[in-house]
Design an enzyme around this catalytic site. Structure first.
Site, PDB file in Angstrom:
ATOM      1  N   GLY A   1       0.802  -1.306  -0.028  1.00 17.81           N
ATOM      2  CA  GLY A   1       0.176   0.064   0.054  1.00 17.81           C
ATOM      3  C   GLY A   1       0.604   1.284  -0.011  1.00 17.81           C
ATOM      4  N   GLU A   2       1.912   1.397   1.001  1.00 15.41           N
ATOM      5  CA  GLU A   2       2.596   2.443   0.981  1.00 15.41           C
ATOM      6  C   GLU A   2       3.374   2.812  -0.181  1.00 15.41           C
ATOM      7  OE1 GLU A   2       1.773   3.793   4.271  1.00 15.41           O
ATOM      8  OE2 GLU A   2       0.591   1.631   4.426  1.00 15.41           O
ATOM      9  N   GLY A   3       3.811   1.972  -0.802  1.00 16.80           N
ATOM     10  CA  GLY A   3       4.959   2.036  -1.906  1.00 16.80           C
ATOM     11  C   GLY A   3       4.520   3.070  -3.027  1.00 16.80           C
TER      12      GLY A   3
END
Lengths: 931, 931
Positions: free
Chosen positions: A866-868
């Site tokens: 998700g953060e990538g």
């Protein structure tokens, strides 16, 4: 109030409606067709789209007086059902064109209306339609939605068999790593995935409706609260104030570093002594109907002494600023990074030195679903809170003492959630509904409207950054110096943690041996800082990835190649001195390079005098896990049917916890040869499942993935007979072998030391971004025409889910770069006002490439996702703008006027008013004007 | 209250439920799946059937604690939808296996559960299943339902294409006279036909829930009503008593003959001075929830002086009986029939004279849906009442003065209605909800439970009859003398009208030149008399059709042939001296005769010592229309779309007003070549449609059928151009020709004179019944094994509807003959306790034959239908019992113990205790015991 006949989904219904009632309310509250979701409530998001007499309308702004008697209305319930999916619904499922599912019914209804009038739309016509009808999606980035509509249209035209849209299980029966549709898909496309507001309409009789009393001021002393008039209003059961809260009336931030000057007990449940920010609530009116509660809330009188409000970090850090929390300095936390040698001497003699100053705005999360939840007292005399919490155990411990409850008397359950993107890492209304239920003894429901969502939930905290890099004559980085101030709003929770992200990610991706930096957390009176996807990294990379481009420009070097020579290779260490677990960057750059060259060439040939095309790249990194050791638990239970139930608290923003749990369990249990439908999920209820930790920091896929694997392995081991076959449930019971097994897993990570050095994460995600933009130099307007990304997220758990996360992250990156902000308390309170990216703001041309380097510690080699995709796409865009026209944007969003200004007078620094241009504040960032 | 996950219709739903809540309430009130209907609320009717974990359950008696977490539940909504009908749903539509539609979802869900476990059931297995699962239908007589299940099973087994179940329009496009499915079918089979309780759940926020305060006594003086404690109960908004009623607080019976000794103003809205019968209401508690209203209702204290209660006509007619309505004699109306010569001299010298004494019980209507409605004040400041009213304009005028409203400030709307069979000819809760809304200013909802339905709505009034016939040596009837007392309960409304039915139908069907009779209406303290299908005729024919059989027996003549020689032929007159409009009986007897002979032979050969088989016949007649001149109005409006909307107040019990309106309009408008879907219906709202009169007395098909024809003809004439083509809507507007036309029609009937002579109806229905029974002479139990009927209902408007009416009427006739009663206030308050005919009580062998003699005054030749089949089927059964075993049953129902008693000691008369055997009363019919 009048009788009105409506032909709803083919059936004539006779209703008694108020002529001023909204169509959405009549559909939801009277006809109980809750498939029609209400997002913004102001006709900006399209979640509530329904078809009236052949015309698509946003039902949340249509009053019943505008709906003709005998009007024909089609809602999602009339398009298809679980047993009879419409091709659009089937296509949305098979394309993974849904994540949280909140906007999904609105999109499907909208697409139906389009295909009813245009059976063969082009992709662009589909996009134009969704733009015109304001169908807003915050999760998917739109591409998969358009893919789905195009395929459904083919089926409807008879050009493709409907069966093409159905998922075919591979011959080997594998689920892990496939495009298996997430288990919640069918409910989401049929409108039967019940969100909090839907569940609110399903609560038992006697449930009270709550309304908050929120003085519209950013900083004040509360001198008195008079509820007497409100108590007498019709339908009012009770007006709850801080006096009714049994405990400390504070939400604790829990995690505070010892060096923090605050104690973490600064956020009131119901404000008692002071108002610290706009939106702070002083009372909750509990009444029989929402209308009554709202009316009575207006009658609560709050006596205030208004104080100057410090609306950003520089203002709050001024010498003469008062302490917002008396006794605690406004700069309440500071950290230092010391890696390698002192940097000043290196800077002094380096071949190339460059510095820059940057500001990343208070990005609002803008989920389509506003915050919502309810509480009740259960048969075990526990207070049970249902909400959008993405940290159910975390929140339990954050709010229990404030409420005066022992932890075992509080239960938190996550409802189906219309996305959070991190704001629900902070409890919002959990403590409020619990307090209301404790004070009234009745179930209490509270739903924020979208204005309250925007003004009274946490935001991404702005960073004010200064950065300096030194490189040798070849561009090899030698040293870095940084300084960042985090505007964390008035509440400290996780503010110190966020500040450490600067230490972890500014300059990440490159082997920089010598670093000296300082970061600080500043208390202000603007929106409190909560987690937001990629937490701290977009701010960090704004500085380092912008400055890398500036360095390359100064050196006349290609910015991709400058990155390439500096990126992590064996022997390199991160800014915190950690050895990366894998080194995929060189391969990733090699994959991107040819596309980059093509893009540069295209930019060169296609630029015109007024429309300048440019290309920018950036890299991004994010850790998977909480800071330091991170633990998760899960259980697996063999059921009498032979099915297996898996329990955990992998909270779902919409990112796919359902799919993750299923995939890891199914893969681990493959020896049992279970069909996916035989794996049952028991999720997100603190009374039923172990603490898997919060859903943030891309940790769950790794940490809870491993815990699920551990639990399922224990179960398998218990079931395995000597001959290698497996016991049935009955055999297990007969042999008195436990059928339920709890597994857990902890990262081998460490906390950072006082120099911000350590191994905070055991797995990272590595991502490259390339953006192609066209800047209209006459208006300053930037169009992102293509985004390309190469990501290494380890082995891929589910391709649809990962694609969706990447597309969605890129879309949010575009918004972050160009339009999104929450600064102006008047303007930035709607989707449109806050710069929400609609479909035409998000390019339809996105290319996703993967490198799947298995992670040694990852379950089946997986990292997180998700953060990538939101670490630094915005910087690629800023770099592309500079590449296109030479305008370096240092404070974002890159509004057209900022680009125009940068074209006119380039400068390396900026003042507060540049950063927060167009804002609500008076000069210097101190709000003294009363509304 | 606890969280519970239920997998409902394939979708996992998370609910907060009280463990003691009923599954039906959770489905309806929390999940808003109102397709699951609640009828009896005690597990006796199967309307609420749903499938839980593969097992069929009656959800109204299943508490949530018995529903496992994660139970799989299928409701009607999960079986099929309007857009995707299940073969069962399609089959119910095409077979017309639905009338009011209230029991339909329960039947379909039940059938689904059967077919899930038995794909190839026999008819008897289907019947056994519905019996076991108590699926009760009061409208259809079950046969069409079994037909539908058998056909659906064929489709599901792949033995028949699903398309066979779809209605095919005939090539000529005709609707009139076909099997076109009624327009409400799809809604009914999908559970989306919203009945009052369903609409109650769709009312706007702030609606109050009402509970009645009903002292459980049959006769008392009210000395005081203390609401103070109730007013303080939680959630109570107001307790409404007679003091809050603004008008006369009386419901007027409107139609009272001048010779009536009462004034028709005897029924209180809320009882003020006296309680006249069990169930009378003294107060309405209006609260936020039903639970609160019910709890507070128990706290209203009523101070009563209990009086002796006169529970039947003989008791109330006793010399020492007190006046129930002080000032009005208990015998408040009396009529005489004088036709032809004095009868005494004829009787004295006739070859054959026979007399008999009979009692027909207080038959309860037993709709599956209990009475329900609501009221609100509309934007025009009118009080709008929604209810099951089958006489919306009639009720308006009956309740407006009692409420203190001008008629133009009151609107009555009929809701979709789960059958009435006539009890809703009387207003029930209309005035109560209106009074509650007027007193509170809020929308008020009131639903009776089934106990209240049974004890506090009107019933078929018992008749105590004596009859004497004289015939010549050939059996030709010469004279008749009759005496009947009508137990009309305490309220006079229409009691005089009912009494006249004796004058019209005792002896009807035969040419009897000389009649002397007296009939009287008696006030008692038992359930008030309201209309019931075939109103007055089952009582009338019980006497004359039983006595005809006794005469034949005495003469040793075949009872069919005795009827044949006496039946109406040209030159004959009715008991009121009217010449019948048609003479179909001879032809009908000729049709029946061969079947009768076969049946007799079968009875002879199949009787055993203990199981005696017998055959009985009877004839029945009923008039179409109100007594005397009868008027109806309707309008037809050309819409801009070219569709035509038809408006009228043809109220629908479930008998098919939708289909009737469509058929008459479509047939009249055939020159316009409209599809049936182009005819829109605007029905049953006094503010929108003209007075078509009440739906009683089989009048609507004739009177409103003619009115629709008149309106559509006016519209056609207005649209017709000189060249014979028709104007479009735009052309009409351009030429300023009205697009909306109102038509009306009045019967050429007359009121009866003081000798009860006249032409009260212009059209009659003529019916023959033949019953074949098997009597177990060891137990007295009678099984009706076959019913055959020949009916002349004029030309048939819709074959499915007429078949359904006939099957349903015969089933009610079986119940009337053998099991149904409302006498015992303890025992006769449930479906089972009251002798409701379940599927195994109703023979699957019914044969329907039609003679379609066009009626000169009928629209397209039609007569009515509904009353015909229930005029005298019960007498055919009684005659068959006598034929089988020589037991003549004079007071019904023919309980086994009565048959046994009649076998033991045949007698020609009986006393009160015989008639009301097993009843609640102490001897003599005077209730003096307190509960």
């Amino acid at each position: 109030m009048n009788k009105k006949i409506l032909v709803v989904n083919g059936i004539e219904r006779t209703l008694i409606v108020d002529q001023d009632a909204l169509l959405s309310d009549v559909l939801r509250k009277q006809l109980h067709l809750t498939g029609t979701k209400v997002g913004c409530g102001t006709g900006q998001c399209g979640a509530c789209n329904v078809i009236v007499d052949g015309k698509l309308v946003r039902s949340c702004v249509v009053k019943m007086k505008r709906v003709e008697n005998r009007a024909t209305i089609t809602t999602i319930e009339g398009i298809g059902t679980a047993l009879n999916l419409h091709p659009l619904q089937q296509a949305f499922i098979s394309h993974g064109a849904l994540q949280c599912g909140f906007c999904t019914p609105g999109f499907i209804v909208s697409a139906k209306a389009l295909l009813d009038v245009n059976a063969s739309p082009t992709r662009e016509e589909v996009r134009d339609w969704f733009q015109k009808n304001r169908n807003a999606c915050r999760c998917t980035g739109y591409i998969m939605i358009v893919d789905a509509v195009m395929d459904a249209a083919k089926v409807l035209r008879g050009e493709m068999p409907a069966s093409n849209l159905e998922y075919k299980m591979p011959a080997d029966g594998k689920v892990y790593g496939t495009c298996y549709p997430r288990p919640t898909s069918v409910a989401k496309v049929t409108g039967t995935w019940d969100f909090g507001a839907d569940m609110g309409l399903q609560l038992p009789e006697g449930t009270l409706q709550c309304a908050l009393v929120q003085p519209e001021v950013s900083h004040a002393i509360i001198k008195g609260i008079d509820t007497s008039e409100a108590e007498k209003m019709p339908g009012v059961f009770k007006v709850v104030t801080h006096k009714d809260v049994k405990g400390k009336n504070r939400i604790t931030g829990l995690i505070t570093f010892p060096t923090n000057k605050g104690d973490g007990w600064d956020r009131p449940i119901l404000n008692d002594e002071k108002i610290f920010q706009f939106g702070d609530a002083v009372a909750i009116v509990c009444a029989d109907t929402q209308e009554h509660a709202d009316a009575a809330a207006k009658k609560v009188k709050v006596d205030l002494e208004v104080l100057p409000a410090y609306m950003n970090a520089p203002a709050a850090m001024a010498d003469d600023a008062m302490e917002i929390h008396p006794g605690t300095p406004n700069v309440y936390y500071e950290l230092n990074v010391k890696k390698g040698d002192e940097t000043a001497p290196i800077m002094a003699k380096a071949a190339h030195v460059i510095e820059g100053e940057y500001y990343l705005q208070r990005q609002p999360h803008m989920p389509i679903e506003a915050d919502v939840g309810f509480a009740y007292i259960d048969a075990q005399e526990r207070v049970v809170v249902h909400s959008k919490s993405i940290g159910i155990h975390l929140h339990l411990y954050m709010i229990a003492p404030g409420l005066g409850l022992e932890p075992d008397k509080l239960v938190i359950v996550q409802n189906p959630t219309g996305a959070t993107f991190g704001y629900k890492f902070s409890p919002t209304l959990e403590a409020l509904v619990a307090a209301a239920t404790m004070a009234t003894g009745r179930p209490c429901f509270l739903g924020y409207n979208w204005y309250q969502q925007q003004t009274y939930t946490g935001k991404r905290s702005p960073f004010w950054l200064k950065l300096k890099l030194a490189a040798d004559e070849n561009g090899k980085l030698l040293a870095m110096e940084g300084d960042w101030s985090v505007d964390h709003g008035p509440y400290s929770e996780f503010g110190d943690l966020l500040t450490t992200r600067g230490a972890q990610f500014i300059g990440a991706g490159y082997d920089i041996k010598n670093i000296r930096s300082v970061g600080r957390t500043v208390c202000t009176n603007h929106g409190w800082g909560s987690a937001f996807r990629s937490y701290g990294s977009p701010q960090s990379f704004l500085a380092s990835e912008s400055l890398m481009d500036e360095l390359a420009k100064k050196m006349n070097m290609d910015p991709l190649e400058l990155r390439y020579i500096n990126c992590y290779r064996p022997g390199a260490t991160t800014p915190t001195g950690q050895e990366p677990e894998v080194f995929p960057f060189p391969e990733m750059f090699d994959m991107l390079r040819p596309k980059y060259k093509t893009a540069l060439e295209k930019a060169r040939t296609e630029s015109t005098d007024t429309k300048k095309r440019g290309v920018g790249v950036s890299l991004g990194i994010y850790g998977c896990g909480l800071d330091g050791p991170d633990t998760s638990g899960a259980w697996a239970e063999l059921l009498p049917s032979g099915d297996v139930m898996v329990g955990n608290s992998w909270e779902d923003h919409g990112q796919g916890a359902d799919m993750g749990t299923l995939a890891f369990a199914h893969e681990t249990l493959r020896p049992l040869d279970l069909k996916p439908s035989q794996i049952k999920l028991c999720l997100n209820d603190t009374s039923l499942v172990p603490n898997s930790g919060p859903s943030g920091g891309s940790r769950q896929n790794v940490v809870t993935g491993n815990a699920i694997k551990a639990a399922c392995t224990l179960l398998l081991n218990a079931m395995r007979k000597a001959d290698g076959s497996y016991r049935t449930y009955d055999e297990m019971v007969k042999e008195q072998i436990a059928v339920k097994h709890e597994g857990s897993w902890t990262t081998p990570s460490t906390h950072m030391d006082e120099n911000s050095q350590g191994n905070p994460f055991c797995i990272y995600m590595y991502v490259l971004f390339m953006s192609e933009v066209v800047v209209d130099v006459t208006t300053g307007k930037t169009d992102v025409v293509k985004m390309t990304t190469v990501g290494d997220y380890g082995t891929i758990t589910n391709r649809l889910v990962v694609d969706g996360q990447v597309y969605g992250g890129l879309a949010q990156g575009i918004g972050l770069a160009l339009s999104e902000d929450f600064e102006d308390l008047k303007k930035h309170t709607t989707l449109i006002g806050s710069g929400f990216p609609f479909i035409k703001d998000v390019t339809d041309d996105m290319e996703i490439l993967y490198v799947e380097t298995p992670r040694p510690e990852g379950p089946f080699g997986a990292a997180g996702v998700g953060e990538g995709p939101l670490t630094s796409p915005h910087v690629a865009i800023l770099n592309a703008i500079d590449n296109a026209c030479g305008a370096r944007i240092r404070s974002i969003p890159a509004y057209p006027e900022k680009v125009l200004a940068a074209l006119k007078s380039p400068k390396k620094s900026f003042d507060v008013s540049d950063a927060v241009a167009g804002g609500y504040m008076s000069q210097g960032g101190i709000e003294t004007l009363k509304k």
